[in-house]
Design a protein around this motif. Sequence first.
Motif, mmCIF file in Angstrom:
data_model
loop_
_atom_site.group_PDB
_atom_site.id
_atom_site.type_symbol
_atom_site.label_atom_id
_atom_site.label_comp_id
_atom_site.label_asym_id
_atom_site.label_seq_id
_atom_site.Cartn_x
_atom_site.Cartn_y
_atom_site.Cartn_z
ATOM 1 N N HIS A 200 0.863 -1.186 0.000
ATOM 2 C CA HIS A 200 0.000 0.000 0.000
ATOM 3 C C HIS A 200 0.900 1.237 0.000
ATOM 4 O O HIS A 200 1.597 1.505 0.984
ATOM 5 C CB HIS A 200 -0.921 -0.001 1.225
ATOM 6 C CG HIS A 200 -1.735 -1.252 1.372
ATOM 7 N ND1 HIS A 200 -2.766 -1.564 0.518
ATOM 8 C CD2 HIS A 200 -1.634 -2.281 2.254
ATOM 9 C CE1 HIS A 200 -3.291 -2.721 0.857
ATOM 10 N NE2 HIS A 200 -2.624 -3.189 1.917
ATOM 11 N N LYS A 201 0.900 1.982 -1.084
ATOM 12 C CA LYS A 201 1.828 3.108 -1.246
ATOM 13 C C LYS A 201 1.612 4.192 -0.200
ATOM 14 O O LYS A 201 2.548 4.906 0.175
ATOM 15 C CB LYS A 201 1.688 3.716 -2.653
ATOM 16 C CG LYS A 201 1.842 2.708 -3.794
ATOM 17 C CD LYS A 201 3.124 1.883 -3.667
ATOM 18 C CE LYS A 201 3.221 0.864 -4.806
ATOM 19 N NZ LYS A 201 4.346 -0.076 -4.616
ATOM 20 N N PHE A 207 4.858 6.460 6.762
ATOM 21 C CA PHE A 207 6.120 6.071 7.372
ATOM 22 C C PHE A 207 7.133 7.214 7.298
ATOM 23 O O PHE A 207 7.768 7.575 8.298
ATOM 24 C CB PHE A 207 6.659 4.833 6.643
ATOM 25 C CG PHE A 207 7.996 4.356 7.122
ATOM 26 C CD1 PHE A 207 8.121 3.677 8.330
ATOM 27 C CD2 PHE A 207 9.137 4.566 6.361
ATOM 28 C CE1 PHE A 207 9.363 3.228 8.764
ATOM 29 C CE2 PHE A 207 10.383 4.126 6.790
ATOM 30 C CZ PHE A 207 10.489 3.450 8.000
ATOM 31 N N LEU A 208 7.290 7.820 6.116
ATOM 32 C CA LEU A 208 8.251 8.906 5.933
ATOM 33 C C LEU A 208 7.840 10.162 6.695
ATOM 34 O O LEU A 208 8.696 10.883 7.228
ATOM 35 C CB LEU A 208 8.412 9.223 4.447
ATOM 36 C CG LEU A 208 9.176 8.194 3.608
ATOM 37 C CD1 LEU A 208 9.230 8.639 2.155
ATOM 38 C CD2 LEU A 208 10.584 7.984 4.155
ATOM 39 N N PHE A 220 6.423 0.360 13.119
ATOM 40 C CA PHE A 220 5.421 0.785 12.133
ATOM 41 C C PHE A 220 4.931 -0.469 11.399
ATOM 42 O O PHE A 220 5.706 -1.180 10.764
ATOM 43 C CB PHE A 220 6.052 1.761 11.143
ATOM 44 C CG PHE A 220 5.093 2.311 10.117
ATOM 45 C CD1 PHE A 220 4.388 3.479 10.369
ATOM 46 C CD2 PHE A 220 4.890 1.657 8.909
ATOM 47 C CE1 PHE A 220 3.509 3.990 9.426
ATOM 48 C CE2 PHE A 220 4.021 2.166 7.959
ATOM 49 C CZ PHE A 220 3.318 3.328 8.222
ATOM 50 N N GLU A 221 3.635 -0.747 11.499
ATOM 51 C CA GLU A 221 3.077 -1.975 10.939
ATOM 52 C C GLU A 221 2.574 -1.751 9.517
ATOM 53 O O GLU A 221 1.830 -0.807 9.254
ATOM 54 C CB GLU A 221 1.937 -2.472 11.824
ATOM 55 C CG GLU A 221 1.353 -3.805 11.386
ATOM 56 C CD GLU A 221 0.294 -4.321 12.348
ATOM 57 O OE1 GLU A 221 -0.552 -5.129 11.912
ATOM 58 O OE2 GLU A 221 0.319 -3.910 13.538
ATOM 59 N N CYS A 222 2.987 -2.621 8.595
ATOM 60 C CA CYS A 222 2.513 -2.504 7.209
ATOM 61 C C CYS A 222 2.753 -3.808 6.462
ATOM 62 O O CYS A 222 3.430 -4.727 6.947
ATOM 63 C CB CYS A 222 3.220 -1.360 6.493
ATOM 64 S SG CYS A 222 4.988 -1.594 6.299
ATOM 65 N N GLU A 223 2.179 -3.884 5.260
ATOM 66 C CA GLU A 223 2.390 -5.030 4.372
ATOM 67 C C GLU A 223 3.488 -4.684 3.370
ATOM 68 O O GLU A 223 3.493 -3.601 2.780
ATOM 69 C CB GLU A 223 1.105 -5.358 3.611
ATOM 70 C CG GLU A 223 0.065 -6.118 4.417
ATOM 71 C CD GLU A 223 -1.101 -6.543 3.541
ATOM 72 O OE1 GLU A 223 -1.228 -7.746 3.235
ATOM 73 O OE2 GLU A 223 -1.879 -5.662 3.163
ATOM 74 N N LEU A 224 4.413 -5.618 3.166
ATOM 75 C CA LEU A 224 5.525 -5.404 2.253
ATOM 76 C C LEU A 224 5.624 -6.544 1.245
ATOM 77 O O LEU A 224 5.145 -7.655 1.488
ATOM 78 C CB LEU A 224 6.846 -5.309 3.034
ATOM 79 C CG LEU A 224 7.002 -4.176 4.040
ATOM 80 C CD1 LEU A 224 8.315 -4.337 4.799
ATOM 81 C CD2 LEU A 224 6.957 -2.819 3.354
ATOM 82 N N TYR A 225 6.265 -6.254 0.117
ATOM 83 C CA TYR A 225 6.650 -7.277 -0.854
ATOM 84 C C TYR A 225 8.114 -7.650 -0.624
ATOM 85 O O TYR A 225 8.918 -6.804 -0.216
ATOM 86 C CB TYR A 225 6.562 -6.740 -2.285
ATOM 87 C CG TYR A 225 5.183 -6.464 -2.814
ATOM 88 C CD1 TYR A 225 4.264 -7.501 -2.991
ATOM 89 C CD2 TYR A 225 4.818 -5.176 -3.192
ATOM 90 C CE1 TYR A 225 2.997 -7.252 -3.515
ATOM 91 C CE2 TYR A 225 3.555 -4.912 -3.712
ATOM 92 C CZ TYR A 225 2.650 -5.951 -3.870
ATOM 93 O OH TYR A 225 1.410 -5.696 -4.391
ATOM 94 N N ASP A 226 8.467 -8.900 -0.911
ATOM 95 C CA ASP A 226 9.883 -9.198 -1.065
ATOM 96 C C ASP A 226 10.221 -9.054 -2.544
ATOM 97 O O ASP A 226 9.370 -8.639 -3.355
ATOM 98 C CB ASP A 226 10.241 -10.586 -0.515
ATOM 99 C CG ASP A 226 9.602 -11.741 -1.305
ATOM 100 O OD1 ASP A 226 9.064 -11.492 -2.410
ATOM 101 O OD2 ASP A 226 9.652 -12.871 -0.813
ATOM 102 N N PHE A 227 11.441 -9.351 -2.938
ATOM 103 C CA PHE A 227 11.854 -9.133 -4.322
ATOM 104 C C PHE A 227 11.061 -9.990 -5.303
ATOM 105 O O PHE A 227 10.885 -9.616 -6.464
ATOM 106 C CB PHE A 227 13.355 -9.428 -4.476
ATOM 107 C CG PHE A 227 13.890 -9.102 -5.837
ATOM 108 C CD1 PHE A 227 13.999 -7.781 -6.269
ATOM 109 C CD2 PHE A 227 14.277 -10.111 -6.706
ATOM 110 C CE1 PHE A 227 14.479 -7.475 -7.527
ATOM 111 C CE2 PHE A 227 14.774 -9.812 -7.975
ATOM 112 C CZ PHE A 227 14.873 -8.491 -8.381
ATOM 113 N N GLU A 228 10.539 -11.125 -4.818
ATOM 114 C CA GLU A 228 9.777 -12.038 -5.690
ATOM 115 C C GLU A 228 8.278 -11.778 -5.607
ATOM 116 O O GLU A 228 7.466 -12.571 -6.062
ATOM 117 C CB GLU A 228 10.101 -13.483 -5.308
ATOM 118 C CG GLU A 228 11.561 -13.829 -5.553
ATOM 119 C CD GLU A 228 11.917 -15.213 -5.056
ATOM 120 O OE1 GLU A 228 11.121 -15.804 -4.278
ATOM 121 O OE2 GLU A 228 12.999 -15.705 -5.430
ATOM 122 N N LYS A 229 7.900 -10.635 -4.992
ATOM 123 C CA LYS A 229 6.509 -10.180 -4.889
ATOM 124 C C LYS A 229 5.649 -11.028 -3.955
ATOM 125 O O LYS A 229 4.416 -11.015 -4.053
ATOM 126 C CB LYS A 229 5.848 -10.100 -6.274
ATOM 127 C CG LYS A 229 6.396 -8.971 -7.143
ATOM 128 C CD LYS A 229 6.177 -7.607 -6.494
ATOM 129 C CE LYS A 229 6.694 -6.468 -7.360
ATOM 130 N NZ LYS A 229 6.522 -5.141 -6.711
#
Length: 256
Positions: A200-201, A207-208, A220-229
Amino acid sequence: MSKNNTQQSDAKDRLAKYEDNADNYIKALEELQAGLWFWDVKNNVTNINEQWAHNIGYTKAELGETNIKTFWEFVHPDDIELLKSSISACVEQKQDSYKVTFRMRHKEGHYVYLQNYGYVLEKDEEGKPSVIFAIQLNVHEHFEREEKQTSEIIENAPFPIIISDVETNTLTYANKRAQNAYSLGHNEGLGSLSIDYYVHKEDRIKFLTELKTNGSVYDFECELYDFEKNIYWALMSATFIQFNGRLSIVVSINDI
């Protein structure tokens, strides 16, 4: 002699007297290898000692006649605003002293860390600063040791840590745990935009914003991708550091 040249000459004489009238003080500072800088604010004339020039690889003779512009020519572009705001606070009578750490370009091309302690030395009839004096210490070796120790701690940390460049917003470093956990490496992921790893952009913006407001962020809690999505939930903590001479954000990541 023109009026302007007379003023310049008088200003130089006035600055020189501080060195002449404070021999013991000057000698004590030179024992500390301190660079000394005097600035006649009204006439924009500066006077430096030999150590000031030596701190950036020059002799005083090589630098020749100096003024405030000479100063800015050598300051690292990323540090100019910080330094200008510190000195301006004295010129604008907001404070009578300042302390700031910044980088200047050495004669050999690299940048060295210096620490300035500045003081309003003399004021005119209206109470405005007329002479500002600064002690300049070379703290480059200290910062190099500190950066090396920090790098070793980050590399061997038992949890994933990444570093991103503030100006380019790209990933510049991932420790071993981050490379293994999120498929990051020197040829995969590093150099890519850090925002691409946020599901989520708007989380990136939040965060910034928190980081810039407080200077640090914790959990700070959020959803992230790894390099393989692949998607994962994480708690991120971050702060600002200097990494390879650039302002950066160091982030620790814990899966949840």
